[in-house]
Design an enzyme around this catalytic site. Structure first.
Site, PDB file in Angstrom:
ATOM      1  N   GLU A 112       0.828  -1.206   0.000  1.00 48.13           N
ATOM      2  CA  GLU A 112       0.000   0.000   0.000  1.00 48.13           C
ATOM      3  C   GLU A 112       0.857   1.249   0.000  1.00 48.13           C
ATOM      4  O   GLU A 112       2.042   1.183   0.343  1.00 48.13           O
ATOM      5  CB  GLU A 112      -0.935   0.003   1.221  1.00 48.13           C
ATOM      6  CG  GLU A 112      -2.022  -1.034   1.097  1.00 48.13           C
ATOM      7  CD  GLU A 112      -3.115  -0.872   2.136  1.00 48.13           C
ATOM      8  OE1 GLU A 112      -2.962  -0.093   3.070  1.00 48.13           O
ATOM      9  OE2 GLU A 112      -4.144  -1.558   1.977  1.00 48.13           O
ATOM     10  N   HIS A 239      -9.954  10.665   2.190  1.00 50.59           N
ATOM     11  CA  HIS A 239      -9.723   9.745   1.074  1.00 50.59           C
ATOM     12  C   HIS A 239     -10.090  10.507  -0.188  1.00 50.59           C
ATOM     13  O   HIS A 239     -11.137  11.143  -0.248  1.00 50.59           O
ATOM     14  CB  HIS A 239     -10.595   8.497   1.236  1.00 50.59           C
ATOM     15  CG  HIS A 239     -10.168   7.382   0.333  1.00 50.59           C
ATOM     16  ND1 HIS A 239     -10.400   7.396  -1.018  1.00 50.59           N
ATOM     17  CD2 HIS A 239      -9.489   6.249   0.586  1.00 50.59           C
ATOM     18  CE1 HIS A 239      -9.892   6.303  -1.545  1.00 50.59           C
ATOM     19  NE2 HIS A 239      -9.320   5.590  -0.600  1.00 50.59           N
ATOM     20  N   ARG A 285      -2.105  10.367  -1.790  1.00 46.67           N
ATOM     21  CA  ARG A 285      -3.497  10.516  -1.370  1.00 46.67           C
ATOM     22  C   ARG A 285      -3.841  11.960  -0.960  1.00 46.67           C
ATOM     23  O   ARG A 285      -4.821  12.532  -1.423  1.00 46.67           O
ATOM     24  CB  ARG A 285      -3.694   9.582  -0.175  1.00 46.67           C
ATOM     25  CG  ARG A 285      -5.085   9.367   0.239  1.00 46.67           C
ATOM     26  CD  ARG A 285      -5.114   8.485   1.463  1.00 46.67           C
ATOM     27  NE  ARG A 285      -5.304   7.098   1.122  1.00 46.67           N
ATOM     28  CZ  ARG A 285      -5.747   6.180   1.978  1.00 46.67           C
ATOM     29  NH1 ARG A 285      -6.027   6.502   3.213  1.00 46.67           N
ATOM     30  NH2 ARG A 285      -5.913   4.937   1.606  1.00 46.67           N
ATOM     31  N   HIS A 346     -11.963  10.480   6.264  1.00 44.15           N
ATOM     32  CA  HIS A 346     -11.739   9.036   6.337  1.00 44.15           C
ATOM     33  C   HIS A 346     -11.238   8.588   7.709  1.00 44.15           C
ATOM     34  O   HIS A 346     -11.666   7.574   8.227  1.00 44.15           O
ATOM     35  CB  HIS A 346     -10.703   8.689   5.267  1.00 44.15           C
ATOM     36  CG  HIS A 346     -10.480   7.228   5.064  1.00 44.15           C
ATOM     37  ND1 HIS A 346     -11.514   6.350   4.821  1.00 44.15           N
ATOM     38  CD2 HIS A 346      -9.343   6.484   5.038  1.00 44.15           C
ATOM     39  CE1 HIS A 346     -11.023   5.133   4.662  1.00 44.15           C
ATOM     40  NE2 HIS A 346      -9.723   5.176   4.811  1.00 44.15           N
ATOM     41  N   ARG A 381      -1.578   9.358   9.171  1.00 46.35           N
ATOM     42  CA  ARG A 381      -1.557   7.903   9.407  1.00 46.35           C
ATOM     43  C   ARG A 381      -1.032   7.160   8.182  1.00 46.35           C
ATOM     44  O   ARG A 381      -1.434   7.430   7.051  1.00 46.35           O
ATOM     45  CB  ARG A 381      -2.987   7.440   9.693  1.00 46.35           C
ATOM     46  CG  ARG A 381      -3.156   5.952   9.734  1.00 46.35           C
ATOM     47  CD  ARG A 381      -4.619   5.575   9.777  1.00 46.35           C
ATOM     48  NE  ARG A 381      -5.253   5.766   8.489  1.00 46.35           N
ATOM     49  CZ  ARG A 381      -5.991   4.848   7.868  1.00 46.35           C
ATOM     50  NH1 ARG A 381      -6.188   3.671   8.420  1.00 46.35           N
ATOM     51  NH2 ARG A 381      -6.558   5.106   6.717  1.00 46.35           N
TER      52      ARG A 381
HETATM   53  C1  LIG Z   1     -14.163   2.500   4.596  1.00 42.85           C
HETATM   54  C2  LIG Z   1     -13.018   2.335   5.550  1.00 42.85           C
HETATM   55  C3  LIG Z   1     -11.931   1.530   5.203  1.00 42.85           C
HETATM   56  C4  LIG Z   1     -10.863   1.364   6.110  1.00 42.85           C
HETATM   57  N1  LIG Z   1      -9.831   0.526   5.774  1.00 42.85           N
HETATM   58  C5  LIG Z   1      -8.842   0.303   6.687  1.00 42.85           C
HETATM   59  C6  LIG Z   1      -7.808  -0.650   6.441  1.00 42.85           C
HETATM   60  O1  LIG Z   1      -7.806  -1.321   5.417  1.00 42.85           O
HETATM   61  N2  LIG Z   1      -6.844  -0.823   7.389  1.00 42.85           N
HETATM   62  C7  LIG Z   1      -6.811  -0.115   8.558  1.00 42.85           C
HETATM   63  O2  LIG Z   1      -5.901  -0.316   9.378  1.00 42.85           O
HETATM   64  N3  LIG Z   1      -7.791   0.789   8.816  1.00 42.85           N
HETATM   65  C8  LIG Z   1      -8.792   0.990   7.930  1.00 42.85           C
HETATM   66  N4  LIG Z   1      -9.785   1.898   8.221  1.00 42.85           N
HETATM   67  C9  LIG Z   1      -9.791   2.528   9.544  1.00 42.85           C
HETATM   68  C10 LIG Z   1     -10.223   1.484  10.587  1.00 42.85           C
HETATM   69  O3  LIG Z   1     -11.257   0.683  10.044  1.00 42.85           O
HETATM   70  C11 LIG Z   1     -10.732   2.137  11.865  1.00 42.85           C
HETATM   71  O4  LIG Z   1      -9.840   3.110  12.291  1.00 42.85           O
HETATM   72  C12 LIG Z   1     -10.884   1.086  12.981  1.00 42.85           C
HETATM   73  O5  LIG Z   1     -11.665   0.016  12.535  1.00 42.85           O
HETATM   74  C13 LIG Z   1     -11.497   1.719  14.213  1.00 42.85           C
HETATM   75  O6  LIG Z   1     -11.791   0.705  15.139  1.00 42.85           O
HETATM   76  P1  LIG Z   1     -12.416   1.108  16.537  1.00 42.85           P
HETATM   77  O7  LIG Z   1     -12.630  -0.148  17.286  1.00 42.85           O
HETATM   78  O8  LIG Z   1     -11.590   2.164  17.139  1.00 42.85           O
HETATM   79  O9  LIG Z   1     -13.814   1.792  16.156  1.00 42.85           O
HETATM   80  P2  LIG Z   1     -15.058   1.273  15.314  1.00 42.85           P
HETATM   81  O10 LIG Z   1     -14.740   0.020  14.603  1.00 42.85           O
HETATM   82  O11 LIG Z   1     -15.555   2.402  14.507  1.00 42.85           O
HETATM   83  O12 LIG Z   1     -16.128   0.946  16.439  1.00 42.85           O
HETATM   84  C14 LIG Z   1     -16.687   1.994  17.206  1.00 42.85           C
HETATM   85  C15 LIG Z   1     -17.775   1.413  18.086  1.00 42.85           C
HETATM   86  O13 LIG Z   1     -18.166   2.358  19.066  1.00 42.85           O
HETATM   87  C16 LIG Z   1     -19.584   2.397  19.134  1.00 42.85           C
HETATM   88  N5  LIG Z   1     -19.974   3.703  19.670  1.00 42.85           N
HETATM   89  C17 LIG Z   1     -19.676   4.938  19.204  1.00 42.85           C
HETATM   90  N6  LIG Z   1     -20.171   5.869  20.019  1.00 42.85           N
HETATM   91  C18 LIG Z   1     -20.810   5.218  21.026  1.00 42.85           C
HETATM   92  C19 LIG Z   1     -21.541   5.645  22.166  1.00 42.85           C
HETATM   93  N7  LIG Z   1     -21.731   6.930  22.469  1.00 42.85           N
HETATM   94  N8  LIG Z   1     -22.084   4.705  22.972  1.00 42.85           N
HETATM   95  C20 LIG Z   1     -21.941   3.374  22.700  1.00 42.85           C
HETATM   96  N9  LIG Z   1     -21.255   2.932  21.618  1.00 42.85           N
HETATM   97  C21 LIG Z   1     -20.696   3.844  20.802  1.00 42.85           C
HETATM   98  C22 LIG Z   1     -20.015   2.145  17.719  1.00 42.85           C
HETATM   99  O14 LIG Z   1     -21.383   1.796  17.671  1.00 42.85           O
HETATM  100  C23 LIG Z   1     -19.043   1.031  17.347  1.00 42.85           C
HETATM  101  O15 LIG Z   1     -19.506  -0.176  17.885  1.00 42.85           O
HETATM  102  C24 LIG Z   1     -10.863   2.065   7.334  1.00 42.85           C
HETATM  103  C25 LIG Z   1     -11.945   2.869   7.668  1.00 42.85           C
HETATM  104  C26 LIG Z   1     -13.023   3.005   6.800  1.00 42.85           C
HETATM  105  C27 LIG Z   1     -14.166   3.873   7.203  1.00 42.85           C
END
Ligand SMILES: Cc1cc2nc3c(=O)[nH]c(=O)nc-3n(C[C@H](O)[C@H](O)[C@H](O)COP(=O)(O)OP(=O)(O)OC[C@H]3O[C@@H](n4cnc5c(N)ncnc54)[C@H](O)[C@@H]3O)c2cc1C
Length: 535
Positions: A112, A239, A285, A346, A381
């Protein structure tokens, strides 16, 4: 309501942490919608780690530091990279099926942008979904983890507000959270010995975003209100090419389309990238996102177009099957016509400031995943480092809690008062919420977007202030709804991004400001820190 550990969020960070600490304590995990409504579920590319003989930790560290543009914490970068391979193995052990290499290699490693070596483990282009599936299945088997869907955390509970609470000499302590049960409409008071914020990012603060609807910056806003320090919120990654269609949200048009000859053109069909960057359509990007932004601002158009129709149709269909079929479904045949695209918010590089164990500046409060600012990403990042950061910090925070548990579990659980609705009435006109929601997202897109200007930032500060006041009034006047809670957080996040961007009078990484186009290490090679008590 009581639990040993309260985890807020069911993405990779929250689930990984809950799984680990469930071996020594009870966990309640609240998540505001369905468990799989997460950014994790949408991650396509994969997870970066040193997994091949050709690669070395030193190379991954160097690539991460380069991308971070002088603002990464080198110690944290080393810690994350050196733990990467073990954490990926743990994901395999819990059942994640990464794609294997063609000649029997354990991984088919992807390459990547910004990486000098192949190091991205993936499950085709559905890596996040595979990780989320495996974690949720494993969590379902744990007796001492209770997952509560449709439970929205509103605010953190603080010892200073507890009638019985002796506040430690070191400052306040987080003792749980108020949580809105969306099914009953009641606010539950959850007391916990440790609270973990894993609420993901804040893409919804911008008009266009790749993020799911849950990404309203709740964790950062709650932590900030509770007195925790937040850091580097000016660094928002955009993005460059998200499908522009009112019927579909979050659909990325991979950068590989440009890699295979796709050309960015304006509404008149004229290529424009060379006017903005000598690398043209193959610029990085952030540079492409800036080029598109300039083109859209100059013409006033709603989108630009990415054209790959000059390539052989069969090649396009074979190389990009998902993009081809999704665009076709929404009326665009990419073998014959250009794809309408816009850049989209993003990833949030900043967040709740934490130490190397995931601890925030408020005792008892941890943060991880996209909600946290660990020092790994600096000003930009590196692709696929975020899933890695989440699993490494889930492991670190779990270790920390395990080490302190004998002491923490002996202390009495402090209790605070239940939520009081007071004189609040039902909100009858939802337009009050939707109008502010729309105003904030447009304000952020137009004034605090990809390319910034001092004047626009000043105007944004002036405009967000009355919106914040109005939302505060709604909060007092009306019974809580999920929309109102999210709107308040969105406004707080907007304010924090605007303030952080205004403080950084240089261009670095993802923060590009026309008035200060150069990087200024003498004055600004430091984190932008905000704390409610010091503002
Ligand atoms: C389209 C896309 C593609 C991506 N591709 C990549 C990739 O290939 N590789 C990579 O490393 N990263 C990638 N990323 C970034 C990565 O996916 C995220 O940074 C990562 O998954 C975040 O994980 P997390 O557990 O912190 O949050 P999330 O997976 O977003 O989970 C957040 C959780 O918190 C909950 N929540 C939020 N607020 C509250 C509240 N007030 N009360 C209760 N629950 C709440 C939500 O409902 C959810 O369950 C991508 C992101 C996107 C959007």
């Amino acid at each position: 309501m009581e639990t040993d550990v309260l985890v807020i969020g069911s993405g990779i960070a929250g689930l990984s942490f809950a799984l680990k600490v469930s071996s020594f304590c009870s966990v309640t995990l609240v998540t505001k919608k369905a468990s799989a409504d997460t950014a994790t579920n949408l991650a396509q590319g994969g997870i970066a780690a040193v997994l091949s003989d050709e690669d070395r930790p030193e190379y991954h560290i160097r690539d991460t530091l380069r991308s971070g543009d002088g603002l990464c914490n080198e110690e944290i970068v080393r810690l994350v990279v050196e733990n990467g391979a073990d954490r990926v193995q743990e994901l395999i052990d819990i059942g994640v099926r990464f794609q294997r290499g063609k000649e029997g290699q354990k991984f088919d490693l992807g390459m990547e942008g910004g990486h000098s070596h192949r190091r991205v483990a993936h499950a085709f282009d559905l890596t996040g979904r595979e990780i989320e599936r495996a974690l949720l299945e494993r969590i379902a088997q744990q007796n001492n983890v209770t997952v509560l869907e449709n439970h929205l955390a509103i605010d953190l509970l603080l010892a200073s507000k507890a009638p019985s609470g002796p506040v430690s000499a070191n400052g306040d302590r987080c003792i749980g959270a108020y949580v809105l049960n969306r099914q009953t409409g009641h606010v539950e008071t959850w007391h916990a010995r440790a609270t973990m914020l894993c609420t993901g990012g804040c893409g919804k603060v911008y008009l266009y975003t790749t993020n799911p609807d849950i990404a309203t910056g709740d964790g950062v806003a709650m932590a900030y209100r509770a007195g925790a320090t937040v850091a580097n919120l000016e660094f928002v990654q955009f993005h460059p090419t998200c499908f522009y269609n009112p019927k579909i949200k979050n659909f990325l048009i991979s950068e590989a389309v440009r890699g295979e000859g796709g050309i960015l053109v304006n509404a008149q069909g004229k290529p424009f990238m060379l006017a903005h960057d000598k690398r043209g359509d193959l610029a990085t990007r952030d540079a492409v996102a800036r080029g598109i932004d300039a083109e859209m601002k100059a013409s006033g158009a709603d989108c630009v177009f990415l054209d790959i129709s000059h390539r052989d149709p069969q090649f396009v269909r074979d190389r990009f099957p998902t993009i081809y079929s999704t665009c076709k479904k929404y009326g665009v045949d990419i073998t014959r016509e250009p794809i309408p695209v816009v850049p989209a918010a993003h990833y949030m590089c900043g967040g709740v400031q934490v130490n190397s164990w995931g601890e925030s500046s408020v005792a008892g409060l941890f943060a991880m995943g996209e909600t946290a600012c660990t020092g790994l990403h600096g000003a930009n990042r590196l692709a696929s480092n975020s899933l890695l950061e989440a699993v490494v910090f889930a492991d670190r925070a779990a270790q920390r809690l395990a080490g302190t548990w004998p002491e923490v579990s002996r202390q009495p659980l402090l209790k605070t008062t239940p939520w009081r609705d007071g004189e609040a009435g039902s909100i009858e006109e939802n337009v009050l919420i939707s109008h502010n929601w729309d105003q904030i997202r447009r304000l952020m897109w137009n004034y605090v977007g990809i390319v910034r200007r001092e004047k626009r930032l000043q105007l944004a500060r002036r405009r967000i202030a009355p919106i914040l006041t109005e939302i505060r009034e709604h909060f007092n006047d009306y019974l809580l709804t999920a929309d109102l809670v999210e709107l308040r957080n969105l406004a707080v996040i907007a304010d924090l991004i605007i303030t952080s961007a205004s403080m950084r009078k240089e261009s670095r990484g993802l923060h590009y400001i026309i008035d200060y186009p150069e990087r200024d290490d003498i004055n600004f090679q430091r984190d932008t820190l905000l704390n409610r008590k010091k503002r």
